[in-house]
Design a protein around this motif. Structure first.
Motif, mmCIF file in Angstrom:
data_model
loop_
_atom_site.group_PDB
_atom_site.id
_atom_site.type_symbol
_atom_site.label_atom_id
_atom_site.label_comp_id
_atom_site.label_asym_id
_atom_site.label_seq_id
_atom_site.Cartn_x
_atom_site.Cartn_y
_atom_site.Cartn_z
ATOM 1 N N ASN A 62 7.258 2.087 -6.144
ATOM 2 C CA ASN A 62 7.996 1.264 -5.196
ATOM 3 C C ASN A 62 9.478 1.403 -5.548
ATOM 4 O OD1 ASN A 62 8.783 -0.610 -3.295
ATOM 5 N ND2 ASN A 62 8.283 -2.381 -4.556
ATOM 6 N N ILE A 63 10.243 2.057 -4.676
ATOM 7 C CA ILE A 63 11.640 2.384 -4.973
ATOM 8 C C ILE A 63 12.536 1.761 -3.913
ATOM 9 C CG2 ILE A 63 13.312 4.228 -5.351
ATOM 10 C CD1 ILE A 63 11.015 6.050 -6.166
ATOM 11 N N ILE A 64 13.481 0.933 -4.372
ATOM 12 C CA ILE A 64 14.431 0.271 -3.480
ATOM 13 C C ILE A 64 15.819 0.850 -3.738
ATOM 14 C CG2 ILE A 64 15.492 -1.924 -2.832
ATOM 15 C CD1 ILE A 64 12.932 -3.314 -3.817
ATOM 16 N N GLN A 65 16.455 1.349 -2.682
ATOM 17 C CA GLN A 65 17.792 1.912 -2.787
ATOM 18 C C GLN A 65 18.838 0.839 -2.518
ATOM 19 O OE1 GLN A 65 16.098 5.908 -0.620
ATOM 20 N NE2 GLN A 65 18.303 5.572 -0.480
ATOM 21 N N ASP A 66 19.855 0.762 -3.365
ATOM 22 C CA ASP A 66 20.938 -0.204 -3.205
ATOM 23 C C ASP A 66 22.250 0.486 -3.551
ATOM 24 O OD1 ASP A 66 22.528 -2.425 -2.937
ATOM 25 O OD2 ASP A 66 21.948 -3.329 -4.851
ATOM 26 N N ASN A 67 22.969 0.949 -2.524
ATOM 27 C CA ASN A 67 24.207 1.709 -2.736
ATOM 28 C C ASN A 67 23.947 2.873 -3.687
ATOM 29 O OD1 ASN A 67 25.757 0.060 -1.001
ATOM 30 N ND2 ASN A 67 25.962 -1.476 -2.608
ATOM 31 N N ASP A 68 24.550 2.881 -4.874
ATOM 32 C CA ASP A 68 24.369 4.023 -5.776
ATOM 33 C C ASP A 68 23.397 3.707 -6.911
ATOM 34 O OD1 ASP A 68 25.908 2.294 -7.250
ATOM 35 O OD2 ASP A 68 27.303 3.819 -7.985
ATOM 36 N N SER A 69 22.477 2.784 -6.674
ATOM 37 C CA SER A 69 21.487 2.469 -7.704
ATOM 38 C C SER A 69 20.093 2.387 -7.100
ATOM 39 C CB SER A 69 21.835 1.151 -8.413
ATOM 40 O OG SER A 69 21.713 0.068 -7.527
ATOM 41 N N LEU A 70 19.100 2.503 -7.958
ATOM 42 C CA LEU A 70 17.695 2.423 -7.564
ATOM 43 C C LEU A 70 16.990 1.391 -8.425
ATOM 44 C CD1 LEU A 70 16.803 6.235 -7.412
ATOM 45 C CD2 LEU A 70 17.191 4.747 -5.450
ATOM 46 N N GLU A 71 16.146 0.590 -7.795
ATOM 47 C CA GLU A 71 15.242 -0.298 -8.519
ATOM 48 C C GLU A 71 13.834 0.248 -8.321
ATOM 49 O OE1 GLU A 71 14.114 -4.678 -7.599
ATOM 50 O OE2 GLU A 71 15.984 -4.729 -8.777
ATOM 51 N N ILE A 72 13.168 0.547 -9.437
ATOM 52 C CA ILE A 72 11.899 1.284 -9.366
ATOM 53 C C ILE A 72 10.796 0.525 -10.074
ATOM 54 C CG2 ILE A 72 10.717 3.437 -9.955
ATOM 55 C CD1 ILE A 72 13.410 4.862 -9.878
ATOM 56 N N ASP A 73 9.726 0.207 -9.332
ATOM 57 C CA ASP A 73 8.462 -0.262 -9.909
ATOM 58 C C ASP A 73 7.552 0.946 -10.019
ATOM 59 O OD1 ASP A 73 8.529 -2.944 -10.566
ATOM 60 O OD2 ASP A 73 8.204 -3.612 -8.521
ATOM 61 N N GLY A 74 7.054 1.228 -11.216
ATOM 62 C CA GLY A 74 6.293 2.444 -11.447
ATOM 63 C C GLY A 74 4.948 2.488 -10.744
ATOM 64 N N ILE A 75 4.362 3.679 -10.724
ATOM 65 C CA ILE A 75 3.120 3.900 -9.970
ATOM 66 C C ILE A 75 1.956 3.083 -10.518
ATOM 67 C CG2 ILE A 75 3.840 6.228 -9.326
ATOM 68 C CD1 ILE A 75 1.899 7.359 -11.336
ATOM 69 N N TYR A 76 2.042 2.666 -11.770
ATOM 70 C CA TYR A 76 0.943 1.887 -12.335
ATOM 71 C C TYR A 76 1.065 0.413 -11.999
ATOM 72 C CZ TYR A 76 0.075 6.243 -14.733
ATOM 73 O OH TYR A 76 -0.179 7.568 -14.994
ATOM 74 N N SER A 77 2.133 0.043 -11.273
ATOM 75 C CA SER A 77 2.338 -1.344 -10.865
ATOM 76 C C SER A 77 1.926 -1.572 -9.412
ATOM 77 C CB SER A 77 3.810 -1.743 -11.023
ATOM 78 O OG SER A 77 4.240 -1.548 -12.344
ATOM 79 N N SER A 78 1.508 -0.514 -8.722
ATOM 80 C CA SER A 78 1.198 -0.645 -7.296
ATOM 81 C C SER A 78 -0.127 0.004 -6.968
ATOM 82 C CB SER A 78 2.302 0.006 -6.458
ATOM 83 O OG SER A 78 2.179 1.409 -6.475
ATOM 84 N N THR A 79 -0.507 -0.089 -5.705
ATOM 85 C CA THR A 79 -1.761 0.526 -5.240
ATOM 86 C C THR A 79 -1.507 1.697 -4.306
ATOM 87 O OG1 THR A 79 -1.845 -1.035 -3.385
ATOM 88 C CG2 THR A 79 -2.992 -1.667 -5.416
#
Length: 431
Positions: A62-79
């Protein structure tokens, strides 16, 4: 497709180069393989980086883009990665393709890899041999990227050539620590592009994964490791900074910000090569710059460790005193275009004396370049930017055809070029 008229000019001032594409790929992947939330700062959304972001999303991050940064929840945190089928569009990014193929075998279901341009011509035999040994199902089309794979990778011993592409080794390095079994990668030839392997190992260590590197001859990998989420900042990109450092060697005067002389990036080799040609570097408050020199000398350039900066180094050598030889650069023929042929073709049009060899170039430097002609990017971002740097030393303007391919790695290149005093006009727009 658009063309650009580039006028003779001197580039002066300071420029902050984009963040390292190589490091950004690796940070996004490590964060996406972590069980937790990471924040990656200093991201530039080039086409290649977008391809890796979208690829890791397809695999479950789960990757959220915010200007020049990324917030990433890894693949083992999602379905998301638990879907039965997924499509991974690599666009024209060889790194995305070769890094994500083994990673896709960490999650159940089928993965379909597609792409554009010359990506379907990039060899993948290293992986096909592994698939055959492990019984992993796959199908592909010749000359066209349409790769379908299904199965689970198992640990063990992996014999890999070191002179084809370090991207295969990086892909395995990312993946093998997450398997139950211990593994070993055994390199069967001399290792090229060691700097890229160093970047991979450094990024993995930053995210909590340890690999034993036995002099690039074998890599010992413990299984059952975990990537640890964290905050991470991507440093400036030597691959892009090389254009401005070479521009300085040709008489321009640019401070290149966000570069460190202590960087592990393989393309920092540009500093050593230019120093051999007589260029002196100095640290500045925000980065590095060279002392302007009126004369640069020829040298021998080994392209095996830094293939991406060879086009702009060849352009620099074209105005050096004497004969420069570029050796061990055969891999440039299977990039976005055949870069050896493209460099030969376009610099020859400008009056440079070049002999093209199977794995390199011989360049006899000239005193000046006339310009006043059309040249072609070959739809390759590094050729387009190289020609723009050469234009600063042409007596007359040149027209660069299909210049917008720069979006692949440095979308704002011509904005920075103009900010430094470069003069350009969009010349023609075709279909």
């Amino acid at each position: 497709m658009a063309d650009l008229k580039v006028y003779t000019s001197k580039l002066e001032g300071s420029v902050k180069v984009p963040p390292s594409k190589s490091m950004a790929h690796r940070a996004i992947i490590c964060a996406s393989l972590s069980d937790g939330k990471s924040k990656i700062n200093n991201i530039d959304y080039s086409d290649d980086i977008i391809a890796t972001i979208e690829g890791m999303r397809s695999l479950g991050a789960n990757i959220i883009q915010d200007n020049d940064s990324l917030e990433i929840d890894g693949i083992y945190s999602s379905t998301v990665g638990k879907r039965e089928e997924r499509v991974i569009d690599c666009n024209e990014s060889g790194s995305t393709l070769r890094f994500l193929i083994p990673i896709s075998l960490l999650v159940p279901g089928k993965s379909k890899f597609i792409g554009r341009g010359n990506l379907g011509k990039r060899p993948l035999n290293t992986y096909y041999e592994i698939f055959d040994k492990q019984g992993i199902e796959y199908s592909y089309e010749e000359e066209n990227l349409n790769l379908n794979i299904e199965g689970r990778l198992k640990g063990g011993e992996f014999y890999v050539k070191g002179n084809v592409s370090s991207q295969f080794i990086t892909g395995l390095l990312f993946t093998l620590p997450l398997l139950k079994e211990d593994s070993k990668i055994i390199i069967t030839t001399d290792m090229e592009s060691k700097g890229y392997i160093d970047l991979t190992l450094s990024a993995m260590k930053d995210f909590g994964v340890e690999i034993i590197n036995n002099d690039y001859k074998e890599f010992i990998i413990k299984g059952n490791q975990k990537y640890i989420s964290r905050k991470y900042r991507v440093e400036g990109d030597y691959s892009q900074g090389a254009f401005f450092l070479c521009a300085n060697a040709l008489g321009n005067n640019i401070e290149v910000q966000d570069l460190s002389l202590n960087s592990l990036q393989g393309d920092k080799e540009v500093v050593d090569i230019l120093e051999r040609m007589g260029v002196k570097f100095i640290n500045s408050e925000n980065g590095i710059k060279n002392e302007v020199s009126n004369i640069i000398n020829s040298t021998i350039i080994d392209g095996s460790q830094c293939p991406d900066i060879i086009p702009v180094l060849a352009a620099t050598a074209s105005l050096a005193k004497g004969r420069t030889e570029i050796i061990n650069a055969g891999r440039l023929r299977i990039k976005e275009c055949d870069r050896l042929a493209a460099v030969n073709s376009e610099l020859s049009k400008l009056g440079v004396n070049i002999i093209e060899k199977e794995d390199g170039l011989i360049i006899d430097g000239v005193d000046s370049l006339e310009g006043g002609i059309e040249v072609w990017s070959h739809k390759d971002h590094r050729i387009a930017m190289t020609l723009a740097i050469v234009a600063t030393r042409c007596k007359n303007p040149i027209i660069i055809k299909d210049y917008e391919c720069i979006a692949k790695s440095y979308p704002k290149f011509f904005e920075d070029y103009k900010m430094l005093g470069g003069k350009v006009d969009e010349w023609n727009v075709g279909k």
